[in-house]
Design an enzyme around this catalytic site. Structure first.
Site, PDB file in Angstrom:
ATOM      1  N   SER A 101      -1.581  -8.632 -15.013  1.00 17.17           N
ATOM      2  CA  SER A 101      -1.547 -10.079 -15.277  1.00 17.17           C
ATOM      3  C   SER A 101      -1.444 -10.884 -13.984  1.00 17.17           C
ATOM      4  CB  SER A 101      -0.374 -10.427 -16.192  1.00 17.17           C
ATOM      5  OG  SER A 101      -0.561  -9.843 -17.459  1.00 17.17           O
ATOM      6  N   GLU A 127       2.860  -6.405   0.548  1.00 20.96           N
ATOM      7  CA  GLU A 127       1.824  -6.967   1.425  1.00 20.96           C
ATOM      8  C   GLU A 127       0.906  -7.813   0.551  1.00 20.96           C
ATOM      9  OE1 GLU A 127       0.586  -3.140   1.867  1.00 20.96           O
ATOM     10  OE2 GLU A 127       2.068  -2.572   3.361  1.00 20.96           O
TER      11      GLU A 127
END
Length: 183
Positions: A101, A127
């Site tokens: 999602s 990251e």
């Protein structure tokens, strides 16, 4: 072998895998959801080349903040922390994956650093990047990714026993320490 829900709960209950804070509601059939912490670090735009062997260039031009939310701009790269700190024994490794999602909003959770070695302890540095054409707001405490745990043979030299374990016991979003490697 990938650990499934009941195996994850059992290993956590016995202290083989440690997750702090642990919320049993975040255990999924084949993973455990992890939440976004509140520490964010990013590089300010500029022309200075970042040389991975040069600590000065790695650490200069860096901005950061603790916040309840972060607006990730299109094309922006940011390091963030997980809310959870984990500790793995010498016979379990993990990978971090993004939540679908969140990915559907254009947010990637990790670039290539998705592997967590046996013996690792600490929070996980994410990251993150936004490949969407619009800014995306992310909130501290929101489920942002999932950890998949695998059993292995016992590592002879797990991460917590390595003399050069650069990210052991990290507790916030941590810049690259590649400069500590030999050139």
């Amino acid at each position: 072998m990938i650990l499934v829900d009941w195996q994850l709960r059992d290993r956590i209950a016995r202290g083989h895998i440690r997750i702090d804070p642990f919320d049993p509601a975040l255990v999924q059939p084949n993973s455990i959801d992890i939440r976004l912490g509140n520490h964010f670090v990013w590089y300010a735009p500029g022309k200075q080349v970042i040389d991975p062997y040069d600590k000065t260039t790695v650490t200069s031009g860096v901005e950061g903040k603790h916040a309840d939310f972060f607006d990730l701009l299109p094309g922006q790269f940011v390091l963030a922390e997980t809310l959870e700190c984990i500790s793995l024994p010498d016979n379990i490794v993990a990978t971090i994956e993004g939540k679908s999602s969140i990915a559907r909003l254009g947010v990637t959770l990790h670039q290539t650093g998705g592997w967590i070695d046996a013996g690792f302890r600490g929070s996980i540095t994410l990251e993150m990047a936004n490949v969407n054409a619009r800014p995306v707001r992310v909130y501290a405490g929101m489920p942002i990714g999932q950890l998949v745990f695998y059993t292995t043979e016992r590592a002879e030299n797990p991460y917590d026993k390595k003399a050069d374990a650069k990210y052991l016991d990290q507790r916030q979003a941590t810049l690259s320490k590649y400069h500590e490697n030999r050139k």
